[in-house]
Design a protein around this motif. Structure first.
Motif, PDB file in Angstrom:
ATOM      1  N   ARG A  31      98.166  80.984 104.977  1.00 43.46           N
ATOM      2  CA  ARG A  31      98.614  81.151 103.586  1.00 43.46           C
ATOM      3  C   ARG A  31      99.488  82.394 103.428  1.00 43.46           C
ATOM      4  NH1 ARG A  31      92.869  80.516 101.063  1.00 43.46           N
ATOM      5  NH2 ARG A  31      92.373  78.518 102.003  1.00 43.46           N
ATOM      6  N   ALA A  32      99.209  83.423 104.210  1.00 46.80           N
ATOM      7  CA  ALA A  32     100.025  84.645 104.133  1.00 46.80           C
ATOM      8  C   ALA A  32     101.425  84.397 104.662  1.00 46.80           C
ATOM      9  CB  ALA A  32      99.357  85.775 104.911  1.00 46.80           C
ATOM     10  N   ARG A  33     101.553  83.475 105.578  1.00 43.74           N
ATOM     11  CA  ARG A  33     102.845  83.184 106.197  1.00 43.74           C
ATOM     12  C   ARG A  33     103.613  82.088 105.468  1.00 43.74           C
ATOM     13  NH1 ARG A  33     105.444  83.300 111.516  1.00 43.74           N
ATOM     14  NH2 ARG A  33     107.400  82.279 111.059  1.00 43.74           N
ATOM     15  N   PHE A  34     102.906  81.017 105.076  1.00 48.21           N
ATOM     16  CA  PHE A  34     103.570  79.832 104.538  1.00 48.21           C
ATOM     17  C   PHE A  34     103.188  79.483 103.109  1.00 48.21           C
ATOM     18  CE2 PHE A  34     103.432  79.181 109.159  1.00 48.21           C
ATOM     19  CZ  PHE A  34     104.760  78.931 109.426  1.00 48.21           C
ATOM     20  N   GLY A  35     102.195  80.171 102.536  1.00 44.76           N
ATOM     21  CA  GLY A  35     101.687  79.804 101.221  1.00 44.76           C
ATOM     22  C   GLY A  35     100.675  78.677 101.345  1.00 44.76           C
ATOM     23  N   PRO A  36     100.024  78.320 100.247  1.00 48.55           N
ATOM     24  CA  PRO A  36      98.995  77.271 100.312  1.00 48.55           C
ATOM     25  C   PRO A  36      99.609  75.876 100.431  1.00 48.55           C
ATOM     26  CG  PRO A  36      99.221  78.085  98.069  1.00 48.55           C
ATOM     27  CD  PRO A  36     100.114  78.934  98.933  1.00 48.55           C
ATOM     28  N   GLY A  37      98.908  75.004 101.126  1.00 44.15           N
ATOM     29  CA  GLY A  37      99.270  73.588 101.166  1.00 44.15           C
ATOM     30  C   GLY A  37     100.435  73.203 102.047  1.00 44.15           C
ATOM     31  N   VAL A  38     100.855  74.056 102.980  1.00 41.42           N
ATOM     32  CA  VAL A  38     101.956  73.689 103.871  1.00 41.42           C
ATOM     33  C   VAL A  38     101.523  72.516 104.756  1.00 41.42           C
ATOM     34  CG1 VAL A  38     101.327  75.377 105.649  1.00 41.42           C
ATOM     35  CG2 VAL A  38     103.686  74.570 105.498  1.00 41.42           C
ATOM     36  N   LYS A  39     102.439  71.618 105.000  1.00 45.97           N
ATOM     37  CA  LYS A  39     102.168  70.465 105.868  1.00 45.97           C
ATOM     38  C   LYS A  39     102.051  70.920 107.321  1.00 45.97           C
ATOM     39  CE  LYS A  39     102.997  67.185 102.705  1.00 45.97           C
ATOM     40  NZ  LYS A  39     101.887  66.989 101.848  1.00 45.97           N
ATOM     41  N   ASP A  40     101.093  70.327 108.032  1.00 43.25           N
ATOM     42  CA  ASP A  40     100.862  70.720 109.427  1.00 43.25           C
ATOM     43  C   ASP A  40     102.114  70.579 110.286  1.00 43.25           C
ATOM     44  OD1 ASP A  40      98.227  71.459 108.977  1.00 43.25           O
ATOM     45  OD2 ASP A  40      97.412  69.532 109.611  1.00 43.25           O
ATOM     46  N   VAL A  41     102.834  69.472 110.156  1.00 44.14           N
ATOM     47  CA  VAL A  41     104.017  69.285 111.002  1.00 44.14           C
ATOM     48  C   VAL A  41     105.081  70.351 110.722  1.00 44.14           C
ATOM     49  CG1 VAL A  41     103.674  66.820 111.463  1.00 44.14           C
ATOM     50  CG2 VAL A  41     104.982  67.518 109.471  1.00 44.14           C
ATOM     51  N   ASP A  42     105.107  70.874 109.500  1.00 41.61           N
ATOM     52  CA  ASP A  42     106.094  71.907 109.158  1.00 41.61           C
ATOM     53  C   ASP A  42     105.772  73.237 109.839  1.00 41.61           C
ATOM     54  OD1 ASP A  42     107.442  70.055 107.594  1.00 41.61           O
ATOM     55  OD2 ASP A  42     106.465  70.702 105.735  1.00 41.61           O
ATOM     56  N   TRP A  43     104.525  73.722 109.707  1.00 43.44           N
ATOM     57  CA  TRP A  43     104.204  75.005 110.340  1.00 43.44           C
ATOM     58  C   TRP A  43     104.162  74.891 111.847  1.00 43.44           C
ATOM     59  CZ3 TRP A  43      99.956  75.455 113.389  1.00 43.44           C
ATOM     60  CH2 TRP A  43      98.822  74.695 113.123  1.00 43.44           C
ATOM     61  N   ILE A  44     103.745  73.737 112.374  1.00 43.12           N
ATOM     62  CA  ILE A  44     103.739  73.541 113.824  1.00 43.12           C
ATOM     63  C   ILE A  44     105.163  73.681 114.358  1.00 43.12           C
ATOM     64  CG2 ILE A  44     103.411  71.831 115.668  1.00 43.12           C
ATOM     65  CD1 ILE A  44     100.952  70.804 114.019  1.00 43.12           C
ATOM     66  N   GLY A  45     106.108  73.022 113.712  1.00 43.09           N
ATOM     67  CA  GLY A  45     107.502  73.095 114.148  1.00 43.09           C
ATOM     68  C   GLY A  45     108.086  74.492 114.080  1.00 43.09           C
ATOM     69  N   GLU A  46     107.827  75.190 112.990  1.00 41.50           N
ATOM     70  CA  GLU A  46     108.393  76.530 112.826  1.00 41.50           C
ATOM     71  C   GLU A  46     107.809  77.519 113.843  1.00 41.50           C
ATOM     72  OE1 GLU A  46     108.802  79.973 109.433  1.00 41.50           O
ATOM     73  OE2 GLU A  46     108.947  77.873 108.812  1.00 41.50           O
ATOM     74  N   VAL A  70     101.138  64.481 117.819  1.00 39.77           N
ATOM     75  CA  VAL A  70     102.365  64.446 118.617  1.00 39.77           C
ATOM     76  C   VAL A  70     103.146  65.748 118.435  1.00 39.77           C
ATOM     77  CG1 VAL A  70     104.613  63.300 118.856  1.00 39.77           C
ATOM     78  CG2 VAL A  70     102.524  61.935 118.714  1.00 39.77           C
ATOM     79  N   ALA A  71     103.238  66.227 117.196  1.00 34.75           N
ATOM     80  CA  ALA A  71     103.942  67.488 116.937  1.00 34.75           C
ATOM     81  C   ALA A  71     103.284  68.634 117.698  1.00 34.75           C
ATOM     82  CB  ALA A  71     103.964  67.793 115.444  1.00 34.75           C
ATOM     83  N   PHE A  72     101.957  68.697 117.686  1.00 34.81           N
ATOM     84  CA  PHE A  72     101.261  69.786 118.378  1.00 34.81           C
ATOM     85  C   PHE A  72     101.409  69.641 119.888  1.00 34.81           C
ATOM     86  CE2 PHE A  72      98.181  72.761 119.802  1.00 34.81           C
ATOM     87  CZ  PHE A  72      98.063  73.687 118.778  1.00 34.81           C
ATOM     88  N   GLN A  73     101.226  68.437 120.404  1.00 39.09           N
ATOM     89  CA  GLN A  73     101.331  68.200 121.858  1.00 39.09           C
ATOM     90  C   GLN A  73     102.716  68.564 122.392  1.00 39.09           C
ATOM     91  OE1 GLN A  73      97.945  67.986 122.858  1.00 39.09           O
ATOM     92  NE2 GLN A  73      98.959  66.850 124.425  1.00 39.09           N
ATOM     93  N   ASN A  74     103.745  68.396 121.577  1.00 39.16           N
ATOM     94  CA  ASN A  74     105.110  68.692 121.995  1.00 39.16           C
ATOM     95  C   ASN A  74     105.549  70.107 121.618  1.00 39.16           C
ATOM     96  OD1 ASN A  74     105.595  66.126 123.149  1.00 39.16           O
ATOM     97  ND2 ASN A  74     105.913  65.288 121.118  1.00 39.16           N
ATOM     98  N   SER A  75     104.616  70.916 121.158  1.00 40.91           N
ATOM     99  CA  SER A  75     104.953  72.264 120.699  1.00 40.91           C
ATOM    100  C   SER A  75     104.734  73.297 121.804  1.00 40.91           C
ATOM    101  CB  SER A  75     104.077  72.631 119.495  1.00 40.91           C
ATOM    102  OG  SER A  75     102.760  72.961 119.908  1.00 40.91           O
ATOM    103  N   ASN A  76     105.082  74.536 121.473  1.00 35.84           N
ATOM    104  CA  ASN A  76     104.814  75.676 122.349  1.00 35.84           C
ATOM    105  C   ASN A  76     103.538  76.395 121.942  1.00 35.84           C
ATOM    106  OD1 ASN A  76     107.150  75.503 124.004  1.00 35.84           O
ATOM    107  ND2 ASN A  76     108.356  76.261 122.290  1.00 35.84           N
ATOM    108  N   LEU A  77     102.714  75.758 121.120  1.00 37.74           N
ATOM    109  CA  LEU A  77     101.492  76.368 120.597  1.00 37.74           C
ATOM    110  C   LEU A  77     100.304  76.036 121.494  1.00 37.74           C
ATOM    111  CD1 LEU A  77     101.910  75.329 116.848  1.00 37.74           C
ATOM    112  CD2 LEU A  77     102.737  77.414 117.973  1.00 37.74           C
ATOM    113  N   VAL A  78      99.302  76.910 121.464  1.00 35.56           N
ATOM    114  CA  VAL A  78      98.020  76.640 122.121  1.00 35.56           C
ATOM    115  C   VAL A  78      96.967  76.696 121.026  1.00 35.56           C
ATOM    116  CG1 VAL A  78      96.347  77.396 123.848  1.00 35.56           C
ATOM    117  CG2 VAL A  78      98.799  77.650 124.298  1.00 35.56           C
TER     118      VAL A  78
END
Length: 132
Positions: A31-46, A70-78
């Protein structure tokens, strides 16, 4: 290490971790970064585009929703997901387990490729990789 605490966990947990690891890790609540209610695919991508982020989450929906998975699996996130029992535990128990598992979280985050997901257990000191 940059750490994002998701919306299913309290901002106080992120602030406490950030204070504990000040100068070593950056810990921020979603919430500090994106505000409340951000879509998972949006923050995952950013965050994936920035690289080097890990996610601590109580939201296993990411592992069940096809687009988010799919978005998470293809991301650089752990991702590190609290087990069901740990997620339902009081905040103090969640913090206790995170502290006990933190060295393992750091080690795993440094040796695995993006898109990896792990479950943080209620009692064991071993985390397990989520394979879906």
């Amino acid at each position: 290490m940059k750490v994002l605490v998701d919306e299913n966990l309290p901002p106080a947990l992120a602030r406490a971790l950030d204070a504990l690891f000040s100068g070593k890790h950056e810990v921020i609540h979603i919430r500090a970064r994106f505000g409340p209610g951000v879509k998972d695919v949006d923050w995952i991508g950013e965050l994936s585009a920035e690289g080097q982020w890990i996610v601590i989450s109580g939201d296993r929906r990411i592992t069940r929703n096809q687009a988010e998975y799919v978005a998470f699996q293809n991301s650089n996130l752990v991702g590190f997901f609290l087990s069901a029992g740990l997620y339902k535990s009081p905040l103090i128990k969640q913090m206790e387990r995170l502290m006990a598992l933190w060295p393992t979280i750091e080690q795993q985050a440094s040796i695995v490729a993006g898109g990896a997901m792990f479950e943080l257990p209620m009692k064991s000191s071993r985390i397990r990789q989520l394979r879906l």
